[in-house]
Design a protein around this motif. Structure first.
Motif, PDB file in Angstrom:
ATOM      1  N   VAL A  26      -3.422   8.150  -0.814  1.00 53.23           N
ATOM      2  CA  VAL A  26      -3.864   7.021   0.004  1.00 53.23           C
ATOM      3  C   VAL A  26      -2.765   5.958   0.007  1.00 53.23           C
ATOM      4  CG1 VAL A  26      -5.560   5.168   0.243  1.00 53.23           C
ATOM      5  CG2 VAL A  26      -6.286   7.451  -0.520  1.00 53.23           C
ATOM      6  N   GLY A  34      -9.700   4.835   1.728  1.00 53.56           N
ATOM      7  CA  GLY A  34      -8.912   6.059   1.744  1.00 53.56           C
ATOM      8  C   GLY A  34      -9.428   7.083   0.753  1.00 53.56           C
ATOM      9  N   TRP A  93      -3.060   6.779  -5.185  1.00 57.68           N
ATOM     10  CA  TRP A  93      -2.605   5.926  -4.093  1.00 57.68           C
ATOM     11  C   TRP A  93      -1.142   5.594  -4.294  1.00 57.68           C
ATOM     12  CZ3 TRP A  93      -5.653   2.995  -7.670  1.00 57.68           C
ATOM     13  CH2 TRP A  93      -5.066   1.811  -8.161  1.00 57.68           C
TER      14      TRP A  93
END
Length: 276
Positions: A6, A87, A98
């Protein structure tokens, strides 16, 4: 093994292409990638870049497209933490993480991550090291880390770099996402919470990603909030010795001092005995 990455972004178009390129470069025989860009209605060239990249992806070789998924949205949100959670909620990989727009992966990093999870099926969470660079891409230093320490994480602070961290998606399936009330130290609170819940952490001794150090870094801009949020985490998850705020603050300071000493010892051992 499939990894969902993400990337939250807002007006970071100047960094984003290198981020995207580094993710695509990770795709290989053992690594399948799902890259989810969550943009907060940027007003720079971000959306144009994403549209252009989407067209390029359609023209990639079929064997690459079979292992690489690229999806993006551009919509209002409630800040970085909210964007990351959005996300993560859309992720379909075996592993999730992420990678901020101003960060990028080192060559073969995700292959090493996949190998580490396959070698250690008991691990729920694996973290590595990062290389600090300036906004021109020049290396400032590699931030050496060490074997996981519950005490250091809680009382020293978030020594685990978010861009070098990966966890199994079953943690999300269990219902554990970032706490949206944290705007700066959301990673610190999340990692401590997972630790307290009993998830198993493991250290991977190699540089996973590059972190761009610049004047707009969130932790640099919101210094007072970062300190307040970090203290909130320690008060929430650390042992309380008194209802007196001054006594509790002194207790935090003592534990941080001891955690700093322990971290120095662990980093020294890492440098002496683990691969560089």
């Amino acid at each position: 093994m499939k990894i969902s990455i993400v990337t939250p972004t807002y007006n970071y178009g100047r960094f984003l292409q290198k981020n995207i390129d580094s993710v695509l470069a990770q795709v290989g025989d053992t690594v399948e990638v799902e890259h989810l860009i969550v943009d907060a209605c940027s007003t720079d060239d971000t959306v144009g870049l994403l549209k252009t990249w989407e067209k390029k992806v359609a023209g990639l070789p079929e064997d690459t497209r079979a292992r690489y998924t690229f999806r993006w949205t551009s919509e209002s949100d409630k800040g970085q933490t909210d964007a990351i959670n959005k996300g993560l909620s859309r992720a379909t990989g075996d592993l999730v993480c992420w990678l901020n727009a101003d960060e990028y992966y080192e060559p073969e990093a995700l292959r090493a991550v996949v190998e580490a999870f396959e070698k250690h099926p008991e691990a729920d969470f694996i973290h590595g090291e990062v290389r600090f660079i300036d906004d021109k891409g020049e290396t400032l230093r590699i931030k050496r880390e060490h074997v996981f320490s519950r005490y250091v994480l809680l009382w020293y602070g978030c020594y685990i770099p978010s861009c070098g961290s990966f966890w199994r998606r079953n943690i999300l399936a269990d219902g554990f996402y970032l706490d949206p009330s944290y705007k700066v130290t959301m990673d610190f609170e999340y990692f401590v919470r997972l630790m307290k819940l009993g998830y198993r952490f493991r250290f991977l001794p190699r540089a996973i990603a590059a972190f761009t150090w610049h004047s707009d870094n969130v932790s640099s801009v919101f210094t007072e909030r970062r300190i307040a949020e970090a203290n909130r985490v320690k008060n929430l998850y650390g042992m309380r010795v008194s209802g007196n705020p001054k006594v509790q603050a002194a207790f935090r300071r003592m534990n941080r001092f001891l955690a700093i000493l322990l971290r120095r010892v662990l980093v020294t051992l890492r440098v002496l005995f683990l691969p560089r």
